[in-house]
Each structure stands twice: as structure tokens, then as C-alpha cells.
Scaffold this active site. Structure first.
Site, PDB file in Angstrom:
ATOM      1  CG  HIS A   1     -17.037  13.148-122.108  1.00 36.55           C
ATOM      2  ND1 HIS A   1     -17.709  13.661-120.819  1.00 36.55           N
ATOM      3  CD2 HIS A   1     -15.885  14.395-122.202  1.00 36.55           C
ATOM      4  CE1 HIS A   1     -17.814  14.134-121.530  1.00 36.55           C
ATOM      5  NE2 HIS A   1     -16.985  14.958-122.033  1.00 36.55           N
TER       6      HIS A   1
ATOM      7  CG  ASP B   1     -17.161  19.848-118.330  1.00 37.36           C
ATOM      8  OD1 ASP B   1     -16.061  19.012-118.775  1.00 37.36           O
ATOM      9  OD2 ASP B   1     -17.839  20.218-118.870  1.00 37.36           O
ATOM     10  CG  HIS B   2     -18.496  15.812-117.776  1.00 40.05           C
ATOM     11  ND1 HIS B   2     -20.388  15.076-118.291  1.00 40.05           N
ATOM     12  CD2 HIS B   2     -18.074  16.246-118.860  1.00 40.05           C
ATOM     13  CE1 HIS B   2     -20.105  15.833-119.201  1.00 40.05           C
ATOM     14  NE2 HIS B   2     -19.343  16.982-119.247  1.00 40.05           N
TER      15      HIS B   2
ATOM     16  CG  ASP C   1     -20.269  16.362-122.294  1.00 41.48           C
ATOM     17  OD1 ASP C   1     -21.017  16.968-121.960  1.00 41.48           O
ATOM     18  OD2 ASP C   1     -19.133  16.954-122.612  1.00 41.48           O
TER      19      ASP C   1
ATOM     20  CG  HIS D   1     -23.174  19.594-120.968  1.00 36.52           C
ATOM     21  ND1 HIS D   1     -22.757  20.055-122.032  1.00 36.52           N
ATOM     22  CD2 HIS D   1     -22.051  19.037-120.238  1.00 36.52           C
ATOM     23  CE1 HIS D   1     -21.577  20.210-122.086  1.00 36.52           C
ATOM     24  NE2 HIS D   1     -21.470  19.685-120.822  1.00 36.52           N
TER      25      HIS D   1
END
Ligand SMILES: [Zn+2]
Length: 346
Positions: A85, A89-90, A240, A298
Site C-alpha cells: 500500500h 513507511d512501505h 498492513d 512491523h
């Protein structure tokens, strides 16, 4: 770059030959295991799934390319980047990684998959002069709906099968499942020779399970001389997400399920409000999915990953708290009983 470069051509035939002789295992290397922001010990989300001679990157948080170099991974062998997504942070490491590939003059196409919107985001960065990818051919795959099988270029697809599934987060999010292709079962050489198959090219055809015509005119089905199909090892990557059915389906029978576990179970409500899961919930998913090993990642900078993993161990028998650069070997079980395995490799 720390490894010998691979020629840009490497067509399907060459790759097919490589696949037949390569080891039948995957290695999972967490490159960033923190949630939200990097810490001194944990980078932002990124994880490499590595086969012999090729690898794919799941998520590309800030710092992922430096972490990949540290892990000894060669960018010339990177087949695909799978973004779950578009939370920073990804994603934030992707522009930097693509710029590096551009500077290296890569000509082999790179697949970048992610939710709808990733193409226009990269186009905007390119227009502003922020990407610098030069002639790098990008194959951008935008995912919608429930997800599904991902088409990779021929040489990449020979090594990896990739599927996606929509997860439940605050923005459109897709988990991935990366597998090595199944291989024909082991050839019973004695039986084939006894049936009159001569050594050489015909025996090689039989080994691939093909039907052959013998010198005396008889037709033989190669598949009759093979053991059960050898299932390729598989890694599911679910982050996530709040606990959801799709994560169970994604991880169904996977040798390793990588699942987010942002908080300890006492903060489950906070986890859900923010679109996340606890380690205990990840373990319930892994149990229901019959996943071999649960790799938790994570972690919020406010939690102790080992403690979260300890909680999860009350539910699932094989739980590992991911640590940056701490790789796991992944093999599928033999067709005969035995459990799948994932070995910690420091
Ligand atoms: Zn997120």
C-alpha cells in the site's frame, strides 16, 4: 553492488535451464521490520524473498536499498517490487531504488506492483525529475478488487509465481504470496530403463513427464515414471492489515506466513483503530491457515518484538520475531509426510 552482474538478456530458455538445476528453496530476508518509522535497530518495512539467481522485494520503505546491499543482494537480479500500500513507511524507498537501477543502466524490465494510484504517483515523481530512471523499462501493475494472479515477464515468471489478495487496512492494501514453481516428481530411473527408455535425450524427456516414442515404436507416458509433484516453497506476506479472512486465504498452507504484529495484545483496540493486528491475532490467522512458520514483523517502536512473539507462541507452535538482516531458509515438505521447515540463519 556485491555480486557478479547477470546479463540483461537471460531469456526464458536459459532461465528454464537454470531453474531445473537450481536449489528448490527460498530465503526470506527481512530488510526492515519497524512500523511507521525506522529506528536504529529496525528499518521501515521491506522484505526480500530470494531464490537462487533471482529475488523479489515486498515493500520498499525508506532505507530498503541500503539494507539490500548490506544483505548482499544484487539489484541486477531483482525481478519485481511488490508494494502492499502507499503509506510512506512501505513506499518511500521505492523512488530511490528505481533511481539506482536507472543509474546502473538496467535494461531488463522490472515489475512494480501496487494498489491503484501507484502509477500516477511514480509518474508525478518522474515529471518533477525525482526518479531519474533513464531507460529502465518499468512494468507497473495496478491492483484492484480482490487481487489475483500477477503476470510476470517470462524469465521472472519461470522462477516465481505471485498472487495478491486485498487486505483490510485504512487505504487499499494487497498482501502477496510468492512461490517457486512446482517441479515434476523424482524420476524412477530403474523403472524407466527397464521399460526400454534409452539413456540420453529420451530419458531427459521422460524426466520432464512428457510422452515419448521409443525406438521400437512404443509410446510411453513419462509421468508414469515420476513420483508425486514437488510443491514449490511459498511465502505469504500480509501487511498492513487488521485480522481478516483474506490473510487466512493468502497464508493457506504457506511454508512461511509473514504477518504484521504492530502491537502487543493488550493494545488490540488501538491496533484495530489504526488498521493493524497484534501478534496473538497473527498467530490465530497462521493457525487457521496451517502456515508452517509465522514470521512476525512491523513492530511499533513502542513494543518489544520478542515479547509480542512470546504471546503469539501460546497460539502457534512456530513463531519467529523478525529482525533486520536475520534470514530464514524456506523449503516445502517432501510429498511424503514431514513438516515444512524454515531455518533461522543469522
Ligand atoms: Zn499502513
Amino acid at each position: 553492488m556485491s555480486e557478479s552482474p547477470e546479463g540483461p538478456s537471460g531469456g526464458a530458455t536459459e532461465a528454464q535451464a537454470r531453474m531445473r538445476t537450481s536449489s528448490f528453496r527460498l530465503r526470506v530476508v527481512p530488510l526492515g521490520t519497524s512500523a511507521g518509522r525506522p529506528t536504529l535497530a529496525r528499518g521501515a518495512s521491506a522484505l526480500a524473498v530470494v531464490a537462487e539467481g533471482a529475488w523479489v522485494l515486498c515493500d520498499c520503505g525508506e532505507g530498503a536499498q541500503v539494507a539490500a546491499l548490506r544483505a548482499g543482494l544484487s539489484f541486477s537480479r531483482l525481478d519485481a517490487v511488490l508494494i502492499t500500500h502507499l503509506h510512506g513507511d512501505h513506499f518511500n524507498g521505492l523512488p530511490g531504488l528505481l533511481g539506482t537501477l536507472g543509474l546502473e543502466g538496467r535494461e531488463r524490465p522490472l515489475t512494480v506492483a501496487g494498489p491503484r494510484g501507484i502509477a500516477s504517483l511514480l509518474e508525478a515523481l518522474a515529471r518533477a525529475g525525482s526518479l531519474g530512471i533513464g531507460g529502465l523499462p518499468l512494468l507497473i501493475v495496478e491492483l484492484e478488487g480482490e487481487g489475483g494472479r500477477l503476470e510476470l515477464p517470462a524469465d521472472a515468471a519461470i522462477s516465481f509465481g505471485v498472487e495478491s489478495r486485498a487486505l483490510t487496512h485504512r487505504v487499499p492494501t494487497f498482501g502477496y504470496r510468492v512461490s517457486l514453481r512446482d517441479r515434476p516428481g523424482t524420476l524412477d530411473v530403474e523403472a524407466a530403463l527397464a521399460a526400454g527408455v534409452p539413456r540420453g535425450p529420451l530419458l531427459a524427456e521422460v524426466k520432464e513427464g512428457r510422452t515419448v516414442m521409443l525406438p521400437d515404436g512404443r509410446r510411453l507416458e513419462g509421468s508414469k515414471f515420476l513420483g508425486p509433484v514437488r510443491r514449490g516453497p511459498s511465502v505469504a506476506y500480509a501487511l498492513d492489515t487488521t485480522p481478516c479472512r483474506a490473510a487466512v486465504e493468502l497464508g493457506r498452507g504457506a511454508d512461511v506466513l509473514v504477518h504484521e504484529s504492530t502491537y502487543e495484545h493488550a493494545r488490540a483496540e488501538l491496533a484495530h483503530a489504526r488498521g493493524h493486528s497484534t501478534g496473538v491475532e497473527a498467530a490465530r490467522i497462521a493457525l487457521e491457515a496451517s502456515a508452517g512458520t509465522l514470521l512476525l514483523t512491523h513492530f511499533s517502536p513502542s513494543v518489544d518484538g520478542e515479547r509480542v512473539a512470546d504471546e503469539a507462541r501460546s497460539i502457534h507452535g512456530r513463531v519467529v520475531a523478525a529482525a533486520d538482516q536475520q534470514g530464514l531458509e524456506v523449503t516445502a515438505p517432501d510429498p511424503a509426510p514431514a513438516a515444512s521447515s524454515a531455518e533461522l540463519r543469522p
